[in-house]
Design a protein around this motif. Structure first.
Motif: not given
Length: 242
Positions: A55-57, A83-86, A95-97
């Motif tokens: 998972x890329x943040x 891929x998601x926003x950090x 925590x977002x991950x």
């Protein structure tokens, strides 16, 4: 007693804007050896092959761009990578991950996250495996190398206050690895002020008096921060040093 190993996820932290590097592009997207730095990092994790998902943040405004360069440079269909926003800080990004994992795969007490800087492209399998095994033993692990220079404590930033025994000092690297649910519970216990002071993920464990095991890093597992670091990385890639 070591806990059972559950699903293992990689969190590649690409949230930094690289202000010390200069320019208008985050350092993880700068080119080295014909590819963006982050691609070299991701290829190391893809080669390892031991992750449920990588998972890329990254900053929200860079999500689409990150997806594009991953497809372009790896040929990956994004089956192994998301891929998601950090967040606004390192720990908020972690925590977002963890929230992403919970929403898409579920989390249990044995879920492990291996967190790594996108701008450290020379990670290897020994360090990754060492992190996972050490986290299983202690609950949390950090990568570090012994300090090679004498460290000065200068509280007034002008004169030397004290000199600490160098043999007791280590320089922290990543990955940093731990049980996702344990990290979340400990982090949520902290006050807003404490959270703002933290610059390191495993300090969430140490300030709560939980042990953090050390995994021997490598001097070449450096973080690209300044322009000369990029030049060194370029040379490493060119010569196939690591």
């Amino acid at each position: 007693m070591a806990e059972e190993k559950g699903q293992v996820f990689a969190l590649v932290l690409a949230g930094g804007m690289g202000s010390r590097m200069g320019g208008d592009k985050p350092k993880q997207f700068l080119m080295a050896g014909g590819k963006p730095v982050i691609i070299h990092t991701l290829n190391r994790f893809l080669k390892h092959g031991g992750f449920k998902k990588i998972i890329v943040l990254c900053p929200y405004e860079w999500v689409s761009y990150t997806e594009e360069i991953i497809k372009e440079h790896t040929g990956n269909s994004m089956e192994n990578i998301a891929v998601t926003a950090g967040g606004q800080s390192r720990n908020n990004t972690i925590m977002a991950g963890i929230s992403y994992i919970e929403d898409n795969y579920g989390i249990c007490n044995s879920t492990i996250v291996v967190t790594h800087d996108a701008a450290r492209p020379f990670i290897n399998n020994r360090i990754i495996d060492g992190n996972i095994n050490t986290a299983l033993k202690y609950g949390a692990a950090t990568t570090a190398v012994p300090a090679t220079d004498t460290i000065l404590y200068c509280p007034d930033k002008k004169t030397v206050g004290s000199i600490t025994d160098r043999s007791l000092l280590y320089m922290c690297q990543t990955p940093q690895t731990f049980y996702a649910e344990k990290f979340r519970k400990l982090y949520n216990r902290l006050s807003a002020g404490k959270k703002e002071q933290l610059t390191d993920a495993t300090s969430v464990f140490t300030i709560n008096n939980f042990p953090v095991g050390i995994v021997q890093g490598e001097m070449y597992n450096f973080k690209i921060t300044y322009p000369n670091d990029l030049a060194v990385a370029e040379e490493y890639i060119k010569r196939g040093i690591v």
